[in-house]
Design a protein around this motif. Sequence first.
Motif, PDB file in Angstrom:
ATOM      1  N   HIS A  57       0.827  -1.204   0.000  1.00 22.89           N
ATOM      2  CA  HIS A  57       0.000   0.000   0.000  1.00 22.89           C
ATOM      3  C   HIS A  57       0.870   1.266   0.000  1.00 22.89           C
ATOM      4  O   HIS A  57       0.553   2.244  -0.679  1.00 22.89           O
ATOM      5  CB  HIS A  57      -0.937  -0.014   1.213  1.00 22.89           C
ATOM      6  CG  HIS A  57      -1.813   1.209   1.302  1.00 22.89           C
ATOM      7  ND1 HIS A  57      -2.708   1.553   0.309  1.00 22.89           N
ATOM      8  CD2 HIS A  57      -1.905   2.177   2.251  1.00 22.89           C
ATOM      9  CE1 HIS A  57      -3.319   2.681   0.652  1.00 22.89           C
ATOM     10  NE2 HIS A  57      -2.852   3.078   1.812  1.00 22.89           N
ATOM     11  N   ALA A 104      -1.520  -2.832  -6.343  1.00 29.63           N
ATOM     12  CA  ALA A 104      -2.952  -3.194  -6.294  1.00 29.63           C
ATOM     13  C   ALA A 104      -3.402  -3.701  -7.671  1.00 29.63           C
ATOM     14  O   ALA A 104      -4.158  -4.677  -7.770  1.00 29.63           O
ATOM     15  CB  ALA A 104      -3.789  -1.985  -5.872  1.00 29.63           C
ATOM     16  N   ASP A 115      -2.223  -7.206  -8.114  1.00 24.01           N
ATOM     17  CA  ASP A 115      -3.088  -8.125  -7.342  1.00 24.01           C
ATOM     18  C   ASP A 115      -4.386  -8.422  -8.105  1.00 24.01           C
ATOM     19  O   ASP A 115      -4.890  -9.543  -8.075  1.00 24.01           O
ATOM     20  CB  ASP A 115      -3.416  -7.538  -5.960  1.00 24.01           C
ATOM     21  CG  ASP A 115      -2.275  -7.714  -4.950  1.00 24.01           C
ATOM     22  OD1 ASP A 115      -1.274  -8.375  -5.316  1.00 24.01           O
ATOM     23  OD2 ASP A 115      -2.387  -7.199  -3.824  1.00 24.01           O
ATOM     24  N   GLN A 116      -4.930  -7.400  -8.769  1.00 20.77           N
ATOM     25  CA  GLN A 116      -6.165  -7.606  -9.556  1.00 20.77           C
ATOM     26  C   GLN A 116      -5.915  -8.565 -10.725  1.00 20.77           C
ATOM     27  O   GLN A 116      -6.786  -9.356 -11.080  1.00 20.77           O
ATOM     28  CB  GLN A 116      -6.702  -6.268 -10.098  1.00 20.77           C
ATOM     29  CG  GLN A 116      -7.322  -5.356  -9.038  1.00 20.77           C
ATOM     30  CD  GLN A 116      -7.185  -3.873  -9.422  1.00 20.77           C
ATOM     31  OE1 GLN A 116      -7.111  -3.522 -10.600  1.00 20.77           O
ATOM     32  NE2 GLN A 116      -7.127  -3.009  -8.406  1.00 20.77           N
ATOM     33  N   GLY A 153      -5.736   1.967  -8.496  1.00 23.43           N
ATOM     34  CA  GLY A 153      -5.291   1.738  -7.116  1.00 23.43           C
ATOM     35  C   GLY A 153      -3.791   1.695  -6.876  1.00 23.43           C
ATOM     36  O   GLY A 153      -3.352   1.481  -5.760  1.00 23.43           O
ATOM     37  N   ALA A 206      -0.893  -7.518  -1.227  1.00 23.57           N
ATOM     38  CA  ALA A 206      -1.590  -6.964  -0.052  1.00 23.57           C
ATOM     39  C   ALA A 206      -1.371  -7.833   1.185  1.00 23.57           C
ATOM     40  O   ALA A 206      -1.494  -7.366   2.316  1.00 23.57           O
ATOM     41  CB  ALA A 206      -3.084  -6.822  -0.336  1.00 23.57           C
ATOM     42  N   ASP A 215       2.019   1.862  -3.459  1.00 24.43           N
ATOM     43  CA  ASP A 215       0.911   2.413  -4.250  1.00 24.43           C
ATOM     44  C   ASP A 215       0.697   3.891  -3.948  1.00 24.43           C
ATOM     45  O   ASP A 215       0.465   4.690  -4.858  1.00 24.43           O
ATOM     46  CB  ASP A 215      -0.375   1.614  -4.007  1.00 24.43           C
ATOM     47  CG  ASP A 215      -0.338   0.242  -4.682  1.00 24.43           C
ATOM     48  OD1 ASP A 215       0.447   0.079  -5.640  1.00 24.43           O
ATOM     49  OD2 ASP A 215      -1.086  -0.662  -4.256  1.00 24.43           O
TER      50      ASP A 215
END
Length: 408
Positions: free
Chosen positions: A343, A364, A367-368, A360, A406, A346
């Motif tokens: 985070h 992030a 991760d998607q 994001g 994450a 990011d």
Amino acid sequence: MSQTSFEIQQAAVIGAGTMGRGIVMCLANAGVNVQWVDNNPQMLEQALTTIAQTYAHNVRQGRIDQAEADARMARVSAAADYAAIRNVDLVIEAVYENLELKQKIFRELDGLLKPEALLASNTSALDIDAIAAATRRPAQVLGLHFFSPAHIMKLLEIVRGAQTSPAALEAALALGKRMGKVSVVSGNCHGFIGNRMLHPYVLEARKMLLEGAYPQQVDASLQGFGFAMGPFRMYDVVGIDLEWRARQLAGKGQDAPEVQVDNRLCEMGRFGQKSGNGYYHYEPGSRQAEHDPEVDALVLRVSEELGFQRRDIGPEEILERCLLALINEGAKILQEGIAGSAHDIDLVYLNGYGFPADKGGPMAWADQQGLADIHQRLLALETRQGDQWKPARLIGELAAQGKGFAHA
């Protein structure tokens, strides 16, 4: 005063260049009194005039009223020398990127300032521990890396050296909050979080110019993905000459094939927006980047001289290589403990580098996609293009567990 609640009331800034001016405004806007030092009195005078003009402009725009502008200006004063700032709680050094110069400044300040005062460098890449080693107070030394223009950009990278004390970090975080910054703590490595990740990203963009792409194409793909600007427009805004001059000073890196287009542009005096021409053309008084066929011809010439067989490079490949270079470096930063969390990485990319907010941030976004998918794509690039694409260990580990960054 207890060690845990060291509050910064009085600060000093060394250097009246662009960064120094922005930092002085950040401090004054947050209610901190600032003494300003530069070894060129004329430059300091000009800088004071510039910030007065900025505040006047803010009043005209209705952002602040005249009383607030006066109060901010009243918090800023010129100081004749280092002896005049001996009582401040914090000094932020914002001179150009030269390690010996910064060490010399820190050595002098260390001898003058009260023992609890903090010493911070606004370096964007240099070794904080090497700077701290020039002092007898390494626990009080850290990096405060502001982004340009400092009084507008939200991001602040707070760099902890090997010996930076928790109290010093806490004071820096509290100051960041007062200035309205998004503060992210980074460990000490070359380029910290943001610029370290930027390096492989722009390297891929530059390689693709030699392999067959053109600046406008690369930028259009990344802007289509949602970036505020592509890498070549970004260089035009920052100034192409900054890295060129840094390579000259360092006496290395100037021969790498990837920087030959930059070198030629700089030799032609095309430094970017400020000179009216860079990778793009700018009409007088305009910031509108206009396609310049002369630059395409230069790119073509340089790549042919270097022996490249040009090929068509589509937007998919541009995105794949730039984004995966960013993510793989981010994973290394995470596994080395340079960043506290995905985070945090990011936050750096959303607030300092124009990464699309709806995605994001790079980690992030990865991760998607799913890290198993990212892992496979990196392996495919490694097979096609070599070792530099070897996936970071962390990506393989998380992918095997079906987890994302994450959870790292």
